[in-house]
Every structure is written in C-alpha cells, then in structure tokens.
Design a protein around this motif. Structure first.
Motif, mmCIF file in Angstrom:
data_model
loop_
_atom_site.group_PDB
_atom_site.id
_atom_site.type_symbol
_atom_site.label_atom_id
_atom_site.label_comp_id
_atom_site.label_asym_id
_atom_site.label_seq_id
_atom_site.Cartn_x
_atom_site.Cartn_y
_atom_site.Cartn_z
ATOM 1 N N GLY A 92 49.363 33.477 38.820
ATOM 2 C CA GLY A 92 50.460 34.423 38.927
ATOM 3 C C GLY A 92 50.099 35.636 39.758
ATOM 4 N N THR A 93 51.120 36.389 40.084
ATOM 5 C CA THR A 93 50.924 37.588 40.899
ATOM 6 C C THR A 93 51.216 38.866 40.119
ATOM 7 N N THR A 94 51.509 38.724 38.828
ATOM 8 C CA THR A 94 51.786 39.901 38.000
ATOM 9 C C THR A 94 50.557 40.795 37.897
ATOM 10 N N GLY A 95 49.410 40.188 37.626
ATOM 11 C CA GLY A 95 48.155 40.923 37.522
ATOM 12 C C GLY A 95 47.372 40.833 38.811
ATOM 13 N N PRO A 96 46.330 41.642 38.929
ATOM 14 C CA PRO A 96 45.523 41.622 40.153
ATOM 15 C C PRO A 96 44.649 40.371 40.251
ATOM 16 N N ASP A 97 44.223 40.064 41.468
ATOM 17 C CA ASP A 97 43.247 39.001 41.675
ATOM 18 C C ASP A 97 41.942 39.415 40.997
ATOM 19 N N LEU A 98 41.331 38.497 40.280
ATOM 20 C CA LEU A 98 40.136 38.815 39.500
ATOM 21 C C LEU A 98 38.826 38.507 40.227
ATOM 22 N N SER A 99 38.885 38.214 41.515
ATOM 23 C CA SER A 99 37.675 37.854 42.251
ATOM 24 C C SER A 99 36.598 38.931 42.194
ATOM 25 N N GLN A 100 36.983 40.191 42.179
ATOM 26 C CA GLN A 100 36.022 41.285 42.131
ATOM 27 C C GLN A 100 36.032 42.030 40.789
ATOM 28 N N ALA A 101 36.647 41.441 39.785
ATOM 29 C CA ALA A 101 36.749 42.103 38.477
ATOM 30 C C ALA A 101 35.383 42.377 37.866
ATOM 31 N N TYR A 102 34.436 41.477 38.061
ATOM 32 C CA TYR A 102 33.103 41.674 37.485
ATOM 33 C C TYR A 102 32.496 42.990 37.970
ATOM 34 N N ALA A 103 32.700 43.299 39.232
ATOM 35 C CA ALA A 103 32.125 44.515 39.815
ATOM 36 C C ALA A 103 33.012 45.753 39.604
ATOM 37 N N ASN A 104 34.328 45.568 39.454
ATOM 38 C CA ASN A 104 35.252 46.702 39.464
ATOM 39 C C ASN A 104 35.715 47.202 38.099
ATOM 40 N N VAL A 105 35.625 46.402 37.060
ATOM 41 C CA VAL A 105 36.198 46.793 35.766
ATOM 42 C C VAL A 105 35.531 48.049 35.201
ATOM 43 N N GLN A 106 34.227 48.144 35.326
ATOM 44 C CA GLN A 106 33.503 49.311 34.802
ATOM 45 C C GLN A 106 34.061 50.609 35.389
ATOM 46 N N ASP A 107 34.213 50.655 36.706
ATOM 47 C CA ASP A 107 34.723 51.865 37.351
ATOM 48 C C ASP A 107 36.199 52.103 37.040
ATOM 49 N N LYS A 108 36.956 51.029 36.968
ATOM 50 C CA LYS A 108 38.392 51.138 36.788
ATOM 51 C C LYS A 108 38.789 51.483 35.349
ATOM 52 N N HIS A 109 38.065 50.916 34.368
ATOM 53 C CA HIS A 109 38.478 51.053 32.970
ATOM 54 C C HIS A 109 37.446 51.735 32.080
ATOM 55 N N GLY A 110 36.308 52.117 32.652
ATOM 56 C CA GLY A 110 35.326 52.888 31.905
ATOM 57 C C GLY A 110 34.482 52.112 30.918
ATOM 58 N N GLU A 144 30.770 35.117 33.103
ATOM 59 C CA GLU A 144 29.896 34.359 34.002
ATOM 60 C C GLU A 144 30.692 33.825 35.197
ATOM 61 N N ALA A 145 31.888 33.297 34.937
ATOM 62 C CA ALA A 145 32.728 32.790 36.032
ATOM 63 C C ALA A 145 33.112 33.920 36.989
ATOM 64 N N LEU A 146 33.456 35.082 36.440
ATOM 65 C CA LEU A 146 33.838 36.210 37.296
ATOM 66 C C LEU A 146 32.640 36.795 38.035
ATOM 67 N N LYS A 147 31.461 36.679 37.458
ATOM 68 C CA LYS A 147 30.240 37.111 38.153
ATOM 69 C C LYS A 147 30.012 36.214 39.376
ATOM 70 N N ILE A 148 30.175 34.913 39.177
ATOM 71 C CA ILE A 148 30.015 33.966 40.282
ATOM 72 C C ILE A 148 31.045 34.254 41.373
ATOM 73 N N ALA A 149 32.282 34.531 40.956
ATOM 74 C CA ALA A 149 33.344 34.835 41.933
ATOM 75 C C ALA A 149 33.005 36.083 42.739
ATOM 76 N N SER A 150 32.450 37.089 42.093
ATOM 77 C CA SER A 150 32.146 38.337 42.794
ATOM 78 C C SER A 150 30.993 38.190 43.777
ATOM 79 N N GLU A 151 30.154 37.178 43.565
ATOM 80 C CA GLU A 151 28.996 36.953 44.450
ATOM 81 C C GLU A 151 29.347 36.076 45.640
#
Length: 152
Positions: A92-110, A144-151
């Motif tokens: 779906g397109t409602t939420g953002p693409d999660l390809s970089q979520a592993y790297a970005n969630v910390q900064d975005k959501h604390g 783990e899947a999102l870590k692989i996607a971010s790499e």
C-alpha cells in the motif's frame, strides 16, 4: 452551540469509522496472508519457485532470499499500508516505504525500531498494532528483514 455539537459528533463518528475500517483491513490481510508460508513450502517442494516470488510481491527475478526476508512482513499485514522496495515488496501507499526504516526510525520517533514496534509513537500505528501486537520473535524477524533492506 447545537451546530458545534452536531459537527463534533459527525466528525467523531467518521474518525472512529475510519479507524475501525483500517483495523478490519489489517485483520483481513492477516487472515488472507496466513496460509502463504505453507503454500510457499508446497510450491518450493514442487519446484514452482517463480510462483512463490509472485505471491510475495517480488519484482526482482528469482531472488529466493527476498521471499524469505519479506515473508514475515507479508504475513503480519504490513504490506496493506507499506512497501519495502529494497526487498522487492510492493504494498500500500498509505504508509511510507520501509526500505530505510531500520536506519530512520530512531531519529524520526526517538526510539529504536524494535521498541517502536512494541510501542508505536504514532496514533495510526498504535491503533493498527494495538489490536494485533507482535511477539518478540516477530519483532526480531521484522527488524532483521528491515536491516537487510537498509543495507541493499
């Protein structure tokens, strides 16, 4: 004053109705996606790997690792709102693409992604996951899947 109350009630009903629909959509997605691992295993045993990639939403040619990595994301209904382009998962397109979520969630959501998945800080994710919380094992698989996607 009466108009303000009526307007408030109408918007409250619309808000709750929308939340209910999202909740039911996520539950319906889980019901449909749950048999996929068994079907995937049967297809692999029969030598039908291309069908497996199509059922996982993979756009990359024959990468069985993509199917394995994205399996948990598909099973838990994440693809109803999100895509993970780096894993070849279109959703779906409602939420953002999660390809970089592993790297970005910390900064975005604390908080780290595994903590975010336990206790989301956004209203939408809190309502979606509140009715269908993830187990620690599922969280670890998704992270783990999102870590692989971010790499990639």
């Amino acid at each position: 004053m009466k108009n303000a109350i009526i307007i408030f009630l109408v918007f409250a009903l619309i808000g709750f109705g929308g939340g209910y629909l999202v909740s039911q959509t996520m539950k319906g997605t889980d019901d449909v996606a749950a048999p996929t691992p068994a079907e995937t295993e049967e297809a692999n045993n029969a030598g039908n790997e291309p069908a497996t990639n199509e059922s996982e939403g993979s756009n990359s040619g024959g990468a069985t690792a993509v199917s394995a990595e994205g399996e948990i994301i598909s099973q838990k209904g994440c693809l109803a709102c999100h895509s993970v382009e780096k894993l070849g998962l279109t959703g779906g397109t409602t939420g953002p693409d999660l390809s970089q979520a592993y790297a970005n969630v910390q900064d975005k959501h604390g908080k780290p992604i595994n903590e975010f998945l336990k206790e989301p800080t956004t209203a939408v994710m809190s309502s979606v996951m509140g009715g269908n919380p993830l187990t620690d094992d599922e969280i670890n698989q998704i992270v783990e899947a999102l870590k692989i996607a971010s790499e990639k």
